[in-house]
Design a protein around this motif. Sequence first.
Motif, PDB file in Angstrom:
ATOM      1  N   GLU A  16     -70.441 -18.376 -66.334  1.00  0.00           N
ATOM      2  CA  GLU A  16     -69.291 -18.365 -65.430  1.00  0.00           C
ATOM      3  C   GLU A  16     -68.021 -17.929 -66.155  1.00  0.00           C
ATOM      4  O   GLU A  16     -67.236 -17.129 -65.640  1.00  0.00           O
ATOM      5  N   GLN A  17     -67.814 -18.445 -67.351  1.00  0.00           N
ATOM      6  CA  GLN A  17     -66.636 -18.077 -68.132  1.00  0.00           C
ATOM      7  C   GLN A  17     -66.689 -16.597 -68.526  1.00  0.00           C
ATOM      8  O   GLN A  17     -65.677 -15.891 -68.467  1.00  0.00           O
ATOM      9  N   HIS A  52     -65.829 -14.334 -65.688  1.00  0.00           N
ATOM     10  CA  HIS A  52     -64.391 -14.366 -65.424  1.00  0.00           C
ATOM     11  C   HIS A  52     -63.628 -13.519 -66.447  1.00  0.00           C
ATOM     12  O   HIS A  52     -62.627 -12.879 -66.110  1.00  0.00           O
ATOM     13  N   ALA A  53     -64.088 -13.502 -67.713  1.00  0.00           N
ATOM     14  CA  ALA A  53     -63.377 -12.816 -68.793  1.00  0.00           C
ATOM     15  C   ALA A  53     -63.612 -11.299 -68.799  1.00  0.00           C
ATOM     16  O   ALA A  53     -62.721 -10.539 -69.169  1.00  0.00           O
ATOM     17  N   GLU A  77     -63.806  -7.594 -67.641  1.00  0.00           N
ATOM     18  CA  GLU A  77     -63.126  -6.779 -66.627  1.00  0.00           C
ATOM     19  C   GLU A  77     -64.002  -5.648 -66.089  1.00  0.00           C
ATOM     20  O   GLU A  77     -63.764  -5.157 -64.996  1.00  0.00           O
ATOM     21  N   ARG A 100     -70.268  -6.991 -65.929  1.00  0.00           N
ATOM     22  CA  ARG A 100     -70.396  -8.312 -65.282  1.00  0.00           C
ATOM     23  C   ARG A 100     -71.732  -8.417 -64.561  1.00  0.00           C
ATOM     24  O   ARG A 100     -72.391  -9.450 -64.607  1.00  0.00           O
ATOM     25  N   ARG A 124     -74.498 -11.240 -65.195  1.00  0.00           N
ATOM     26  CA  ARG A 124     -74.915 -12.105 -64.081  1.00  0.00           C
ATOM     27  C   ARG A 124     -76.437 -12.071 -63.910  1.00  0.00           C
ATOM     28  O   ARG A 124     -77.084 -13.104 -63.800  1.00  0.00           O
TER      29      ARG A 124
END
Length: 149
Positions: free
Chosen positions: A123-124, A127-128, A130, A135, A139
Amino acid sequence: MDDHAPPLPATQFGALPFRETRNGEVEFLLITSRGSGQWIIPKGKPIPNLTPPETAAREAFEEAGILGEVDPHPIGRFAYMKDQGQPNAQFIPAVEVFAMRVTQQLTLWPEMGQRSMVWLTPEQALHAIEIDALRKIVRRFAKTFAKGA
């Protein structure tokens, strides 16, 4: 050959460094890029006489001081703008990503002090990061890891 078209940069190879916590969760190691300072994974241009996974492992050692086991099969690809916001920004059309189970974190390495690095939960990390395509790779890997695959 078109003299006006710039040559396309070569594909780069990157490592998605991960480790398993004591409670069986996964954590990812992210580093900052030297140009933009955004959170990314270790990556770089092909290295002569090294396979793509070996290149990813070498970049992880040089940029983050980590050693580990690199899966020989890529887990995804992403494109990004190198040195975004700088006058010499360059589009990198593809970074082939290999999962790397970190087995050792060194205290000295070639690019020590040139970047920040941090271990993050999925999760962190999401979020970090870009870069949307990176991502998605994180995921998907986190979901696969949670299933015990």
